[in-house]
Scaffold this motif. Sequence first.
Motif, PDB file in Angstrom:
ATOM      1  N   GLU A 163      20.129  -9.310  13.486  1.00  0.00           N
ATOM      2  CA  GLU A 163      19.580 -10.568  14.002  1.00  0.00           C
ATOM      3  C   GLU A 163      19.753 -11.696  12.988  1.00  0.00           C
ATOM      4  OE1 GLU A 163      15.881  -9.545  16.863  1.00  0.00           O
ATOM      5  OE2 GLU A 163      15.683  -8.791  14.801  1.00  0.00           O
ATOM      6  N   VAL A 164      19.494 -11.388  11.722  1.00  0.00           N
ATOM      7  CA  VAL A 164      19.653 -12.390  10.675  1.00  0.00           C
ATOM      8  C   VAL A 164      21.111 -12.823  10.578  1.00  0.00           C
ATOM      9  CG1 VAL A 164      19.432 -12.848   8.192  1.00  0.00           C
ATOM     10  CG2 VAL A 164      17.642 -11.551   9.392  1.00  0.00           C
ATOM     11  N   LEU A 165      22.043 -11.842  10.566  1.00  0.00           N
ATOM     12  CA  LEU A 165      23.457 -12.172  10.491  1.00  0.00           C
ATOM     13  C   LEU A 165      23.891 -12.972  11.718  1.00  0.00           C
ATOM     14  CD1 LEU A 165      26.111 -11.978   8.920  1.00  0.00           C
ATOM     15  CD2 LEU A 165      26.566  -9.828  10.142  1.00  0.00           C
ATOM     16  N   ALA A 166      23.416 -12.595  12.894  1.00  0.00           N
ATOM     17  CA  ALA A 166      23.778 -13.325  14.115  1.00  0.00           C
ATOM     18  C   ALA A 166      23.344 -14.786  14.025  1.00  0.00           C
ATOM     19  CB  ALA A 166      23.162 -12.654  15.340  1.00  0.00           C
ATOM     20  N   ASP A 167      22.134 -15.035  13.536  1.00  0.00           N
ATOM     21  CA  ASP A 167      21.678 -16.418  13.355  1.00  0.00           C
ATOM     22  C   ASP A 167      22.627 -17.191  12.439  1.00  0.00           C
ATOM     23  OD1 ASP A 167      19.396 -16.012  14.918  1.00  0.00           O
ATOM     24  OD2 ASP A 167      18.045 -15.800  13.194  1.00  0.00           O
ATOM     25  N   LEU A 168      23.009 -16.548  11.323  1.00  0.00           N
ATOM     26  CA  LEU A 168      23.879 -17.203  10.346  1.00  0.00           C
ATOM     27  C   LEU A 168      25.274 -17.448  10.899  1.00  0.00           C
ATOM     28  CD1 LEU A 168      22.728 -15.191   7.205  1.00  0.00           C
ATOM     29  CD2 LEU A 168      22.255 -17.614   7.679  1.00  0.00           C
ATOM     30  N   VAL A 169      25.803 -16.499  11.663  1.00  0.00           N
ATOM     31  CA  VAL A 169      27.127 -16.665  12.272  1.00  0.00           C
ATOM     32  C   VAL A 169      27.086 -17.785  13.308  1.00  0.00           C
ATOM     33  CG1 VAL A 169      28.860 -15.566  13.766  1.00  0.00           C
ATOM     34  CG2 VAL A 169      27.944 -14.328  11.790  1.00  0.00           C
ATOM     35  N   GLU A 170      26.045 -17.792  14.130  1.00  0.00           N
ATOM     36  CA  GLU A 170      25.916 -18.864  15.134  1.00  0.00           C
ATOM     37  C   GLU A 170      25.875 -20.231  14.458  1.00  0.00           C
ATOM     38  OE1 GLU A 170      23.576 -16.175  18.469  1.00  0.00           O
ATOM     39  OE2 GLU A 170      22.413 -17.468  17.135  1.00  0.00           O
ATOM     40  N   GLU A 171      25.133 -20.332  13.383  1.00  0.00           N
ATOM     41  CA  GLU A 171      25.046 -21.594  12.648  1.00  0.00           C
ATOM     42  C   GLU A 171      26.403 -21.981  12.056  1.00  0.00           C
ATOM     43  OE1 GLU A 171      22.927 -22.868   8.558  1.00  0.00           O
ATOM     44  OE2 GLU A 171      21.583 -22.047  10.089  1.00  0.00           O
ATOM     45  N   ALA A 172      27.100 -21.010  11.457  1.00  0.00           N
ATOM     46  CA  ALA A 172      28.405 -21.289  10.840  1.00  0.00           C
ATOM     47  C   ALA A 172      29.455 -21.661  11.883  1.00  0.00           C
ATOM     48  CB  ALA A 172      28.867 -20.083  10.016  1.00  0.00           C
ATOM     49  N   ALA A 173      29.309 -21.174  13.104  1.00  0.00           N
ATOM     50  CA  ALA A 173      30.295 -21.432  14.163  1.00  0.00           C
ATOM     51  C   ALA A 173      30.022 -22.719  14.934  1.00  0.00           C
ATOM     52  CB  ALA A 173      30.353 -20.254  15.129  1.00  0.00           C
ATOM     53  N   GLU A 174      28.873 -23.351  14.689  1.00  0.00           N
ATOM     54  CA  GLU A 174      28.569 -24.601  15.390  1.00  0.00           C
ATOM     55  C   GLU A 174      29.677 -25.621  15.139  1.00  0.00           C
ATOM     56  OE1 GLU A 174      24.700 -26.277  14.740  1.00  0.00           O
ATOM     57  OE2 GLU A 174      23.740 -24.329  15.082  1.00  0.00           O
ATOM     58  N   GLY A 175      30.075 -26.307  16.200  1.00  0.00           N
ATOM     59  CA  GLY A 175      31.101 -27.335  16.081  1.00  0.00           C
ATOM     60  C   GLY A 175      32.523 -26.803  16.133  1.00  0.00           C
ATOM     61  N   THR A 176      32.683 -25.484  16.265  1.00  0.00           N
ATOM     62  CA  THR A 176      34.018 -24.899  16.414  1.00  0.00           C
ATOM     63  C   THR A 176      34.230 -24.545  17.882  1.00  0.00           C
ATOM     64  OG1 THR A 176      33.410 -22.559  16.155  1.00  0.00           O
ATOM     65  CG2 THR A 176      33.766 -23.846  14.123  1.00  0.00           C
ATOM     66  N   GLU A 177      35.431 -24.109  18.201  1.00  0.00           N
ATOM     67  CA  GLU A 177      35.693 -23.659  19.567  1.00  0.00           C
ATOM     68  C   GLU A 177      35.441 -22.159  19.720  1.00  0.00           C
ATOM     69  OE1 GLU A 177      39.235 -25.072  21.424  1.00  0.00           O
ATOM     70  OE2 GLU A 177      39.020 -27.059  20.539  1.00  0.00           O
ATOM     71  N   LEU A 178      34.962 -21.527  18.671  1.00  0.00           N
ATOM     72  CA  LEU A 178      34.659 -20.100  18.728  1.00  0.00           C
ATOM     73  C   LEU A 178      33.434 -19.861  19.596  1.00  0.00           C
ATOM     74  CD1 LEU A 178      35.091 -19.323  14.939  1.00  0.00           C
ATOM     75  CD2 LEU A 178      36.710 -18.768  16.765  1.00  0.00           C
ATOM     76  N   ARG A 179      33.409 -18.709  20.225  1.00  0.00           N
ATOM     77  CA  ARG A 179      32.245 -18.305  21.019  1.00  0.00           C
ATOM     78  C   ARG A 179      31.563 -17.169  20.272  1.00  0.00           C
ATOM     79  NH1 ARG A 179      32.593 -19.645  26.535  1.00  0.00           N
ATOM     80  NH2 ARG A 179      30.392 -19.116  26.449  1.00  0.00           N
ATOM     81  N   VAL A 180      30.253 -17.181  20.256  1.00  0.00           N
ATOM     82  CA  VAL A 180      29.472 -16.144  19.587  1.00  0.00           C
ATOM     83  C   VAL A 180      28.528 -15.536  20.608  1.00  0.00           C
ATOM     84  CG1 VAL A 180      27.852 -15.611  17.721  1.00  0.00           C
ATOM     85  CG2 VAL A 180      29.554 -17.421  17.402  1.00  0.00           C
ATOM     86  N   ARG A 181      28.447 -14.225  20.590  1.00  0.00           N
ATOM     87  CA  ARG A 181      27.482 -13.544  21.449  1.00  0.00           C
ATOM     88  C   ARG A 181      26.858 -12.412  20.663  1.00  0.00           C
ATOM     89  NH1 ARG A 181      30.764  -9.554  25.550  1.00  0.00           N
ATOM     90  NH2 ARG A 181      32.183  -8.724  23.976  1.00  0.00           N
ATOM     91  N   ARG A 182      25.702 -11.979  21.130  1.00  0.00           N
ATOM     92  CA  ARG A 182      24.985 -10.861  20.519  1.00  0.00           C
ATOM     93  C   ARG A 182      24.976  -9.700  21.501  1.00  0.00           C
ATOM     94  NH1 ARG A 182      19.846 -13.181  17.335  1.00  0.00           N
ATOM     95  NH2 ARG A 182      20.732 -15.173  16.676  1.00  0.00           N
ATOM     96  N   VAL A 183      25.128  -8.507  20.965  1.00  0.00           N
ATOM     97  CA  VAL A 183      24.993  -7.305  21.770  1.00  0.00           C
ATOM     98  C   VAL A 183      24.083  -6.340  21.025  1.00  0.00           C
ATOM     99  CG1 VAL A 183      27.247  -7.536  22.886  1.00  0.00           C
ATOM    100  CG2 VAL A 183      27.039  -6.165  20.807  1.00  0.00           C
ATOM    101  N   SER A 184      23.477  -5.469  21.772  1.00  0.00           N
ATOM    102  CA  SER A 184      22.648  -4.449  21.164  1.00  0.00           C
ATOM    103  C   SER A 184      23.478  -3.187  21.004  1.00  0.00           C
ATOM    104  CB  SER A 184      21.412  -4.179  22.021  1.00  0.00           C
ATOM    105  OG  SER A 184      20.601  -5.326  22.028  1.00  0.00           O
ATOM    106  N   CYS A 185      24.014  -3.005  19.817  1.00  0.00           N
ATOM    107  CA  CYS A 185      24.705  -1.818  19.352  1.00  0.00           C
ATOM    108  C   CYS A 185      26.208  -1.832  19.617  1.00  0.00           C
ATOM    109  CB  CYS A 185      24.111  -0.527  19.906  1.00  0.00           C
ATOM    110  SG  CYS A 185      24.634   0.894  18.914  1.00  0.00           S
TER     111      CYS A 185
END
Length: 123
Positions: A28-50
């Motif tokens: 969860e912590v890493l997902a938050d950080l990745v989402e923040e780092a990807a803001e303003g890019t054309e990359l898409r970020v999603r979270r999955v459980s496992c």
Amino acid sequence: MTSWITVCDTCKTEDWSEARSGGRTDGEVLADLVEEAAEGTELRVRRVSCLMGCDNSCNVSIQAHGKLAYTIGRFDPTEEAAEGIVAYAKGHADSANGTVPYREWPQAVKGHFVTRHHPIPEE
């Protein structure tokens, strides 16, 4: 073409403790950080459980239609890791087939590759 970063939000590093983390998983912590780092890019970020890579947590996959896909793991949930993951995913998005030349890999992802998957055939 858009590349997707999929972050396992249930991952816990070997030294994870509920007391230290406030009950949040390392994923969860890493997902938050990745989402923040990807803001303003054309990359898409999603979270999955496992992503079923528990021995390699924290796990992330990078994929896009018609391109090689990669699973990377063994990350600590840090800004440096998140920025490296996003930088690699940008290279993946910019590539024709998902291959990012080694000399362009961010230091933060070197040594973290777990698997590579070939694209699903069109026919």
